[in-house]
Enzyme design. Structure first.
Site, PDB file in Angstrom:
ATOM      1  N   LYS A  15       0.573  -1.309   0.181  1.00 52.53           N
ATOM      2  CA  LYS A  15       0.265   0.471  -0.143  1.00 52.53           C
ATOM      3  C   LYS A  15       0.946   1.726  -0.488  1.00 52.53           C
ATOM      4  O   LYS A  15       1.078   2.431  -0.693  1.00 52.53           O
ATOM      5  CB  LYS A  15      -0.662  -0.035   1.329  1.00 52.53           C
ATOM      6  CG  LYS A  15      -2.224  -1.171   0.969  1.00 52.53           C
ATOM      7  CD  LYS A  15      -3.117  -0.755   2.009  1.00 52.53           C
ATOM      8  CE  LYS A  15      -2.447  -1.111   3.603  1.00 52.53           C
ATOM      9  NZ  LYS A  15      -1.542  -2.101   4.428  1.00 52.53           N
ATOM     10  N   ARG A  91      -9.949   0.716   8.326  1.00 51.01           N
ATOM     11  CA  ARG A  91      -9.254  -0.806   8.886  1.00 51.01           C
ATOM     12  C   ARG A  91     -10.449  -1.086   8.949  1.00 51.01           C
ATOM     13  O   ARG A  91     -10.418  -2.493   9.581  1.00 51.01           O
ATOM     14  CB  ARG A  91      -8.266   0.326   9.257  1.00 51.01           C
ATOM     15  CG  ARG A  91      -7.308  -0.267   8.810  1.00 51.01           C
ATOM     16  CD  ARG A  91      -6.433  -0.043  10.199  1.00 51.01           C
ATOM     17  NE  ARG A  91      -5.281  -0.725   9.942  1.00 51.01           N
ATOM     18  CZ  ARG A  91      -4.035  -0.919   9.605  1.00 51.01           C
ATOM     19  NH1 ARG A  91      -3.737   0.688   9.086  1.00 51.01           N
ATOM     20  NH2 ARG A  91      -2.650  -1.241   9.547  1.00 51.01           N
ATOM     21  N   ARG A 125      11.446  -6.037   5.813  1.00 54.05           N
ATOM     22  CA  ARG A 125      10.722  -4.863   4.946  1.00 54.05           C
ATOM     23  C   ARG A 125      11.769  -3.490   6.394  1.00 54.05           C
ATOM     24  O   ARG A 125      11.805  -4.160   7.561  1.00 54.05           O
ATOM     25  CB  ARG A 125       8.993  -4.790   5.801  1.00 54.05           C
ATOM     26  CG  ARG A 125       9.150  -3.634   5.450  1.00 54.05           C
ATOM     27  CD  ARG A 125       7.857  -2.465   5.399  1.00 54.05           C
ATOM     28  NE  ARG A 125       6.660  -3.097   6.622  1.00 54.05           N
ATOM     29  CZ  ARG A 125       5.544  -3.154   6.854  1.00 54.05           C
ATOM     30  NH1 ARG A 125       5.085  -2.980   5.645  1.00 54.05           N
ATOM     31  NH2 ARG A 125       4.715  -2.667   7.621  1.00 54.05           N
ATOM     32  N   ARG A 157      10.613  -1.590  11.165  1.00 57.16           N
ATOM     33  CA  ARG A 157       9.686  -0.904  11.859  1.00 57.16           C
ATOM     34  C   ARG A 157       9.235  -1.938  13.201  1.00 57.16           C
ATOM     35  O   ARG A 157       9.434  -2.797  14.015  1.00 57.16           O
ATOM     36  CB  ARG A 157       8.510  -0.840  11.374  1.00 57.16           C
ATOM     37  CG  ARG A 157       7.960   0.482  10.553  1.00 57.16           C
ATOM     38  CD  ARG A 157       7.337   0.483   9.495  1.00 57.16           C
ATOM     39  NE  ARG A 157       5.828  -0.231  10.531  1.00 57.16           N
ATOM     40  CZ  ARG A 157       4.458  -0.085   9.601  1.00 57.16           C
ATOM     41  NH1 ARG A 157       4.427   0.014   8.385  1.00 57.16           N
ATOM     42  NH2 ARG A 157       3.447  -0.808  10.592  1.00 57.16           N
ATOM     43  N   ARG A 168      -1.949  -8.140  13.853  1.00 51.92           N
ATOM     44  CA  ARG A 168      -1.819  -7.303  12.673  1.00 51.92           C
ATOM     45  C   ARG A 168      -2.972  -7.825  11.725  1.00 51.92           C
ATOM     46  O   ARG A 168      -3.622  -7.788  10.701  1.00 51.92           O
ATOM     47  CB  ARG A 168      -0.335  -6.145  12.154  1.00 51.92           C
ATOM     48  CG  ARG A 168      -0.797  -4.879  12.972  1.00 51.92           C
ATOM     49  CD  ARG A 168       0.578  -4.466  13.370  1.00 51.92           C
ATOM     50  NE  ARG A 168       1.393  -3.924  11.814  1.00 51.92           N
ATOM     51  CZ  ARG A 168       2.423  -4.894  10.717  1.00 51.92           C
ATOM     52  NH1 ARG A 168       3.742  -4.984  11.948  1.00 51.92           N
ATOM     53  NH2 ARG A 168       2.669  -3.797   9.771  1.00 51.92           N
TER      54      ARG A 168
END
Ligand code: ADP
Length: 219
Positions: A15, A91, A125, A157, A168
């Site tokens: 995204k 969401r 990531r 992160r 998540r």
């Protein structure tokens, strides 16, 4: 009227990467609720401190708070003039209903990437602490680990831990999939294959968005 677009997709579906490409293509403003919350955390406000607790554990912030943030953002002149690419909002079904009540959306795009693929992407990531640019262990910045865009520090992160990722992804299936289905019922949803290079995925999204808008100009 300026384009109003929502991007859906599992964590790691792309995204953020696609939003940056699409913002350039359409001249619309990329609004990422995750980035906004991380900015609040970095600023060290009381709100940021509370948000960090939710985020690090992989939990969602309350709907009313998020809807308030987006309501304010939609009213700002850059978004009113250029349009918006919403990344990370809505969401949940209440967030979706709230959004549909305050603005007219053109289209929602669901970037479809299977769970096993996103798990692999998320563990590698890396993101720029300063501007949010996204890298990976396979595609690091030119000078590891300094952002090519702004020179900021590129790190993993805090919520890209195995435990928070699992939470998540579960929240995505439980809370976000029903919100996506709501857009489908309203005829506002396009689903796009998110596998492949980012530029290939972007071409697919633009084709789906342009065809949708041509069919339903003012939806
Ligand atoms: P990801 O999609 O990888 O979970 P984001 O950057 O979109 O990452 O969001 C990071 C965190 O910020 C979420 O796990 C959640 O705690 C919070 N958050 C972001 N957007 C929302 C939202 N619309 N509603 C509730 N919480 C949100």
């Amino acid at each position: 009227m300026a384009l109003q677009l929502v991007l859906f997709g599992r964590q790691g579906a792309g995204k953020g990467t696609q939003s940056a490409l699409l913002a350039k293509h359409y001249g619309a403003v990329h609004v990422s609720t995750g980035d906004m919350l991380r900015e609040a955390v970095a600023e060290g406000t009381e709100f940021g401190r509370q948000a960090k607790q939710y985020m690090d554990s992989g939990a969602l912030l309350p709907d009313e708070i998020m809807l308030g943030i987006i309501t304010d953002r939609l009213a700002q002149p850059d978004v009113r003039a250029g349009g918006i690419l919403l990344d990370g909002f809505p969401r949940t079904v209440p967030q979706a209903e709230g959004l549909l009540g305050i603005t007219t959306l053109n289209v929602a795009v669901n970037i479809e990437v299977p769970r096993d693929v996103v798990l692999e992407r998320l563990s590698s990531r890396r993101v720029c602490l300063n501007c949010g640019a996204i890298y990976s262990l396979d595609e690091p910045p030119t000078n590891p680990w300094t952002c090519d865009v702004c020179g900021g520090e590129v790190v993993q992160r805090d919520d890209d831990t195995a435990e928070a990722i699992g939470k998540r992804l579960a929240a995505y299936e439980r809370d976000t999939v029903p919100a996506i289905e709501r857009f489908g019922e309203l005829g506002l949803l396009e689903t796009v294959d998110g596998l492949g290079r980012p530029d290939e995925v972007a071409v697919r999204i633009v084709a789906a968005v342009d065809a949708h808008v041509a069919r339903r100009p003012g939806s």
